[in-house]
Motif scaffolding. Sequence first.
Motif, PDB file in Angstrom:
ATOM      1  N   PRO A   1       1.053  -1.286  -0.122  1.00  9.73           N
ATOM      2  CA  PRO A   1       0.050   0.404  -0.085  1.00  9.73           C
ATOM      3  C   PRO A   1       0.968   1.277   0.103  1.00  9.73           C
ATOM      4  O   PRO A   1       2.307   1.194   0.205  1.00  9.73           O
ATOM      5  N   ASP A   2       0.076   2.752  -0.253  1.00 11.37           N
ATOM      6  CA  ASP A   2       1.797   3.323  -0.568  1.00 11.37           C
ATOM      7  C   ASP A   2       1.507   4.229   0.617  1.00 11.37           C
ATOM      8  O   ASP A   2       2.307   4.810   0.326  1.00 11.37           O
TER       9      ASP A   2
ATOM     10  N   TYR B   1      12.710   8.518   4.756  1.00 10.84           N
ATOM     11  CA  TYR B   1      11.382   7.392   5.634  1.00 10.84           C
ATOM     12  C   TYR B   1      10.474   6.769   4.672  1.00 10.84           C
ATOM     13  O   TYR B   1      10.530   6.394   3.575  1.00 10.84           O
ATOM     14  N   GLU B   2       9.429   5.880   5.434  1.00  9.71           N
ATOM     15  CA  GLU B   2       8.336   5.018   4.635  1.00  9.71           C
ATOM     16  C   GLU B   2       7.416   6.255   5.066  1.00  9.71           C
ATOM     17  O   GLU B   2       7.121   7.108   5.662  1.00  9.71           O
ATOM     18  N   ARG B   3       6.504   6.558   3.986  1.00  6.66           N
ATOM     19  CA  ARG B   3       5.011   7.375   4.116  1.00  6.66           C
ATOM     20  C   ARG B   3       4.487   7.487   5.298  1.00  6.66           C
ATOM     21  O   ARG B   3       4.416   8.694   6.181  1.00  6.66           O
TER      22      ARG B   3
END
Length: 126
Positions: free
Chosen positions: A87-88, A115-117
Amino acid sequence: MSNTRSTSDSQDSQQSSRKPHTSRKSQASQESQASQGSRLKPMEVLREARAQLAELTGMTAESVSSFEQTEEGWALEVEVLELERVPDTMSLMASYQVELDAEGQLTGYRRVRRYERGRADARGSR
């Protein structure tokens, strides 16, 4: 007749010598206005920074999280999508520090974090 002719020649030469003088004044005035008007507006700087960074890195700038005018020009922090995932919220993002000169030309950039969103910064850090 020759006297009349020399008078009209003299008037023509006087008028032509005046024209460059007035055009120099108007040219100086235009240059002054251009230098005052060439000052970039903040939104123009933001657009230029995003476009130039995207062209250099091949990645889309999603947002600008920091923006300030410096003595040398402009400094921005731009958030970029580095790797799209599903997923986004798992997509990999990065913050880039971008520097532009007073004319809005990119003079340097560097990645300052990844970083991850979906992840928030730890408490107490940036």
